[in-house]
Design an enzyme around this catalytic site. Structure first.
Site, PDB file in Angstrom:
ATOM      1  N   GLU A  64      -4.893   6.054  11.172  1.00 20.45           N
ATOM      2  CA  GLU A  64      -4.810   6.498   9.778  1.00 20.45           C
ATOM      3  C   GLU A  64      -4.935   8.006   9.621  1.00 20.45           C
ATOM      4  OE1 GLU A  64      -5.834   2.200   9.757  1.00 20.45           O
ATOM      5  OE2 GLU A  64      -6.605   3.956  10.827  1.00 20.45           O
ATOM      6  N   HIS A 133     -11.765  -5.383   4.344  1.00 16.48           N
ATOM      7  CA  HIS A 133     -10.321  -5.428   4.122  1.00 16.48           C
ATOM      8  C   HIS A 133      -9.965  -5.651   2.658  1.00 16.48           C
ATOM      9  CE1 HIS A 133     -10.550  -6.064   8.448  1.00 16.48           C
ATOM     10  NE2 HIS A 133      -9.270  -5.755   8.530  1.00 16.48           N
TER      11      HIS A 133
END
Length: 334
Positions: A64, A133
């Site tokens: 990321e 998540h």
């Protein structure tokens, strides 16, 4: 069927915005994990790789920080990247390029340079995705000077705000909500912009103002229908943008109704609902007929159980209860 009567899903509205912007401007490109996989991004990237090729639809490894840093660097030299984070939670690995670089670039260069980049984060609540998540961290980005944060709740706004975010000269956090992907609504075929920082009255009313974000907009509208049957007239405001907030729209509605409920998809403490409540208290305290009531996530991580999720995530029932509470609690506590 005429264009203005056409309906699209929320996900396909985002997809159409990307197709149109990438066709219009060769500097626009998509980068991120799983851009070629419906498992990651649903229908939002459908057909982009086939149409524009791997140089403009870049499927990346799981990194990321590197992905986001590359996007910020590309934006600095004039490209218009859209960087997708299929799980918004993992944008936290990319805080340095988002906050230290992109958000500060305009200020550090005396207003002579900006970073036109879209940080597209998807909230994946529910489905037993649990604590790591499913997080909605839009309030964190809303706290940062130099970032704009948009939160579309309808298909029309999803397309218009994605186009606005891509065209904006500054960094924009586009908060996608997977729970909304299946919702359909009227979407014009031609490109259009929904102005960043401009909210909308989704339902007019006179008794209570409900300011609702993201997936809680359809829940608030459902609650308003039920409350209307009980004789309570609810005005539903969709800010569409968490930062900058449409202060004038929200405050004018509160001045009309004298009561406020804020329904936010994040945690209650130190979040967007707190900011709106503080704004109302600072600006229009004198018109409030009752204490402000907030609907938000409890201050704990998301559970990994469907049974607990049903309690954890607010729905229209909680909005109904909040409106009834604010109708019952008159000015004695204000």
């Amino acid at each position: 069927m005429s264009a203005h009567k056409r309906t699209l899903s929320y996900a396909l509205a985002i997809n159409e915005a990307l197709h149109q912007m990438m066709a219009e401007d060769e500097s626009v490109f998509l980068i991120g994990q799983g851009v070629k996989s419906p498992w990651y991004v649903g229908n939002t990237a459908k057909g982009l790789l086939e149409r524009f090729g791997p140089e403009r639809v870049i499927d990346t490894p799981v990194s990321e920080n590197a992905i986001t840093g590359a996007a910020v660097g590309a934006a600095i030299v004039g490209m218009k990247p859209v960087v997708i984070h299929p799980r918004m939670d993992f944008m936290m690995y990319a805080m340095d390029p988002i906050i230290n670089e992109a958000a500060n670039w305009y200020y550090m260069n005396g207003g002579k340079a900006s970073v036109s980049v879209v940080f597209w984060g998807v909230i994946n609540r529910g489905g037993e995705q649990a604590a790591q998540h499913s997080q909605a961290i839009h309030a964190l980005f809303s706290h940062i000077p130099g970032l704009k944060v948009v939160m579309p709740a309808t298909a029309y706004d999803a397309k218009g705000l994605m186009i606005a975010a891509i065209k904006d000269p500054d960094p924009v956090v586009f908060v996608d909500e997977r729970w909304l992907h299946r919702y359909e609504g009227p979407v014009p075929e031609e490109p259009y912009v929904v102005p960043i920082g401009k909210g909308a009255v989704k339902r007019k009313g006179k008794d209570v103002t409900v300011v609702s974000f993201s997936y809680l907009l359809p829940e608030a509208l459902m609650a308003a229908d039920q409350l209307a049957a009980a004789g309570v007239s609810v005005e539903v405001i969709d800010p569409r943008t968490a930062k900058p907030l449409d202060r004038d729209l929200i405050l004018s509605s509160i001045c009309k109704t004298g009561r406020l409920v804020v329904a936010d998809v994040g945690w209650k403490s130190f979040g967007v609902s707190a900011e709106i409540a503080a704004m109302a208290a600072e600006e229009v305290l004198g018109v409030l007929k009752a204490p402000i009531v907030r609907v938000a996530l409890p201050d704990c991580p998301a559970p990994a159980s469907r049974t607990l999720e049903a309690v954890y995530y607010p729905q229209h029932r909680q909005v109904v209860d909040a409106v009834l509470q604010v109708m019952k609690n008159e000015k004695s506590a204000v």
